[in-house]
Design an enzyme around this catalytic site. Sequence first.
Site, short mmCIF file in Angstrom:
data_model
loop_
_atom_site.label_atom_id
_atom_site.label_comp_id
_atom_site.label_asym_id
_atom_site.label_seq_id
_atom_site.Cartn_x
_atom_site.Cartn_y
_atom_site.Cartn_z
N GLU A 260 22.89 41.69 47.77
CA GLU A 260 22.48 41.29 47.56
C GLU A 260 22.68 39.55 46.55
OE1 GLU A 260 22.15 44.56 44.03
OE2 GLU A 260 19.68 44.09 44.12
N GLU B 227 22.35 51.91 46.11
CA GLU B 227 21.72 52.18 45.03
C GLU B 227 20.68 53.60 45.01
OE1 GLU B 227 21.17 49.22 45.85
OE2 GLU B 227 21.72 47.30 44.84
N1 T1G Z 1 32.62 50.78 41.11
C1 T1G Z 1 33.93 51.50 40.63
N2 T1G Z 1 34.14 52.55 41.12
C2 T1G Z 1 33.64 52.25 43.28
C3 T1G Z 1 32.70 52.51 43.38
C4 T1G Z 1 31.96 51.05 42.38
N3 T1G Z 1 30.31 50.67 42.85
N4 T1G Z 1 33.24 52.45 44.83
C5 T1G Z 1 33.55 53.18 44.53
N5 T1G Z 1 33.95 53.31 43.93
C6 T1G Z 1 35.34 53.52 43.24
C7 T1G Z 1 35.16 55.02 43.67
O1 T1G Z 1 35.24 55.64 42.72
C8 T1G Z 1 37.05 55.30 44.40
O2 T1G Z 1 37.93 55.47 43.38
C9 T1G Z 1 37.52 54.15 44.89
O3 T1G Z 1 36.30 53.40 44.48
C10 T1G Z 1 37.09 54.64 46.56
O4 T1G Z 1 36.12 55.09 47.03
C11 T1G Z 1 22.83 45.66 40.64
C12 T1G Z 1 22.83 48.16 40.41
C13 T1G Z 1 32.22 50.62 49.17
C14 T1G Z 1 31.43 52.34 51.48
O5 T1G Z 1 26.74 52.43 45.75
O6 T1G Z 1 29.86 53.32 48.64
O7 T1G Z 1 25.04 47.77 43.05
O8 T1G Z 1 38.25 58.16 43.51
O9 T1G Z 1 36.41 56.94 47.79
O10 T1G Z 1 35.82 55.98 51.54
O11 T1G Z 1 22.30 46.67 42.76
O12 T1G Z 1 33.12 53.29 47.45
O13 T1G Z 1 40.40 56.04 43.90
O14 T1G Z 1 39.58 56.89 42.09
O15 T1G Z 1 34.32 56.01 48.48
O16 T1G Z 1 36.62 53.47 51.44
C15 T1G Z 1 25.70 49.95 44.86
C16 T1G Z 1 29.99 52.78 46.37
C17 T1G Z 1 26.33 49.43 43.40
C18 T1G Z 1 28.64 51.79 46.87
C19 T1G Z 1 34.21 52.73 50.10
N6 T1G Z 1 27.28 50.31 45.01
N7 T1G Z 1 31.05 52.85 47.07
O17 T1G Z 1 34.69 54.15 50.39
O18 T1G Z 1 36.22 54.30 49.12
S1 T1G Z 1 25.00 49.96 42.18
C20 T1G Z 1 27.45 51.41 45.38
C21 T1G Z 1 30.94 53.58 48.42
C22 T1G Z 1 24.57 48.21 42.18
C23 T1G Z 1 23.22 46.18 41.91
C24 T1G Z 1 23.35 47.58 41.83
C25 T1G Z 1 32.38 53.39 48.46
C26 T1G Z 1 32.96 52.82 49.52
P1 T1G Z 1 38.94 56.53 42.76
P2 T1G Z 1 36.16 55.58 48.01
P3 T1G Z 1 35.61 54.90 50.59
#
Ligand code: T1G
Length: 702
Positions: free
Chosen positions: A106, A126
């Site tokens: 975004e 999301e």
């Molecule tokens: N926030 C906080 N922690 C996160 C995170 C996030 N968005 N994404 C990953 N982590 C942490 C995860 O818990 C883990 O922690 C570590 O990072 C490595 O992740 C306004 C409302 C980016 C493809 O849904 O899809 O934006 O276990 O093991 O396999 O509209 O993480 O090591 O303590 O998954 O290399 C939308 C979610 C948010 C993306 C990387 N975004 N993340 O994968 O590593 S809502 C998502 C992923 C939003 C807006 C809104 C994947 C990754 P720990 P991992 P990976």
Amino acid sequence: MNLVNYEISDRVAVLTVDNPPVNALSPGVPKGIVEGVAQANKDDDVVAIVLIGAGRGFIAGADIRFFSKPWPEAEESLSDVLKSFEDSPKPVVAAIHGHALGGGLELALSCHYRVIVSMAKVGQPEVKLGFPPGAGGTQRLPRLAGVEAALDMIVSGDPVMAERARDLGIVDQVIKTDLLEGAVAFAAEKGLSGIAHPLVRNLEVKLDDPDIFDRKRDQIKHRARGMRAPYACIECVEAAVAMSFEEGIVREREIFKNCVGTTESRAMRHVFFAERAAAKISGVDRDTPRRPLASAGVVGAGTMGVGITMNFANAGIPVTVVEQHTEALDHGIATIAKNYAATVSKGRLSQAEMDRRMGLITPSTRLEALEQADIIVEAVYEEMPAKKEVFARLDSIAKQGAILTSNTSYLNINEIADSIAGRKGTVLGTHFFSPANVMRLLEVVRTDTVDDDVLMSVLDLGRKMGKLPIVSGVCHGFIGNRMLEGYLGEATIMVEEGATPQQIDRVMYDFGMAMGPLAVADLAGLDIGWAKRKAAGGGQAAEKPGAFIANRLCELGRYGQKTGRGYYIYESGNRAPMPDPEIENLSRQAAEHFGVKQRTISDQEILERCMYPLVNIGTVILEEGFALRASDIDLVYLNGYGFPVWRGGPLHWAGTIGLDSVAEAVRRYSQQTGSDHWKPSALLEELAREGKTFEDWDGGKT
Ligand code: T1G
């Protein structure tokens, strides 16, 4: 440490977000970006701005941990960042590598330009957290990519790769050389060009097909049963079409806010963190060196052996599958070819890839063919003597250090490991779920003696196969099937007490289960439990509550779906269960046999008596230490037993009901029935007394 670094390169201000591990938009990041943009605009030497991520990706979106705790007051938010970009007189270029997800995409969409490297992906995931994008994604993406593609991306949550993003118009250029260099050159050229820089908000949304939204709703109705978020996503994109940009943004925000607080969203966020936690094994170093698993063997080419063999081939690992008799072996290989061909015909696999995978599979009738395999999975039938015999032979055939696993669903793997004492450190359980090439769950059963590096290697292997491996200790039925006994047991007891299979299955289907328990029993085959009861001595024990009707059905040769009749009738070629009037008769006989007065059972009682044994036994498994954490138990049910993801798994769901009322009901049913699965768990009682949930017990991450 600065979360956003500011540097100048060739008259371009480079803002680097540096918030490991995934550059989430945690407090401090928006502030750093807003300040960087302001500084760049003040500096007369700067002609353009590049926003880039440090480490393995661009920006993974909002910091998910902050959906359950307050955002610090006075701290800049994501919307301040978007505004600072759109207000910037100097062009802002997003330079994407790794991933631009959620708020990350975004943010890029509100930049003037976007460049990307080939291996990167962009998406709005999301919906997988139970809400639609909340920072303009549903309004800007359709303007750039068109309504159809944007709708697909936003409703599925699945990302697209760089080239596809370029073809859809989401990004302006794919950079084949160094990203930073390429982005700086691109930005400088735009900055010096004197042209007006485009903003996505000013584009028009074109809609060719007004039925697209209803079609989408229809398309997802099965997958999204019981869920709100996928439909909320559709409504947001509809708003992009029906309203002005400003109105659409307000509408999106409203829908987003309504979704974030739902139990569905809390459950989905719980699942997100649960999946990450499952990879962590307390007491075992994450960096433990793994064993190379370059070749594999599977013993048995029955239903499970076939699926497991496919998993190896899917992971690109050459695999030899052994079956004693040529005919059975040929049948197994033909089944594999048929399964792959079905995927090819659906367009989900290329013929070349099918050929490559088939080429990785070697059939053999000789166990000796496995002497060089790094890992061997035994998948013969579920009887201890048969399994021990295979392991004894493998002990003399397999090379030293080879990992030996048993695909058992109930048996004591410690006993198998003990039976080949010299190899104890390399023996463990891999419980695949049927169909093994499809189901995501893999219970990795940790024997008392398995070496840490062996365990970690098998967990990695599971992930390479596309599975979700969950560690279980050695107990009867491990995590999933041990809990299932209470669930199915109580369902069958209720049929004896007067509920119909249809009523029970309807209640559980409406709860969100993929299938009701009695339809599951018919699918699995009633003869399996019957055989077990007979093997355990038959007689009185075999006639215990819950088994009476199944015993009679089996005596009549009605084993479930495979014989066209079980708790239901199945017409040939149709797997839809039809009510069987004879069940009522059997149910009356059962009630008479046990001296039970039949009665009308309420839907609420059915729900409690199916679900609460899962919670109670799950908690016993936790307190006995056979599961590492409550969220692992939730993942087992979500990925192996058709539990609805939007309820977060049985233990998370129990927390939403209140553990005190669950514990009270367990106590009540325990007094009424005295069944083992109702014996109240001490941990459940303790959590209930203290007003806690399982998340508190797991460390309260979500
Ligand atoms: N926030 C906080 N922690 C996160 C995170 C996030 N968005 N994404 C990953 N982590 C942490 C995860 O818990 C883990 O922690 C570590 O990072 C490595 O992740 C306004 C409302 C980016 C493809 O849904 O899809 O934006 O276990 O093991 O396999 O509209 O993480 O090591 O303590 O998954 O290399 C939308 C979610 C948010 C993306 C990387 N975004 N993340 O994968 O590593 S809502 C998502 C992923 C939003 C807006 C809104 C994947 C990754 P720990 P991992 P990976």
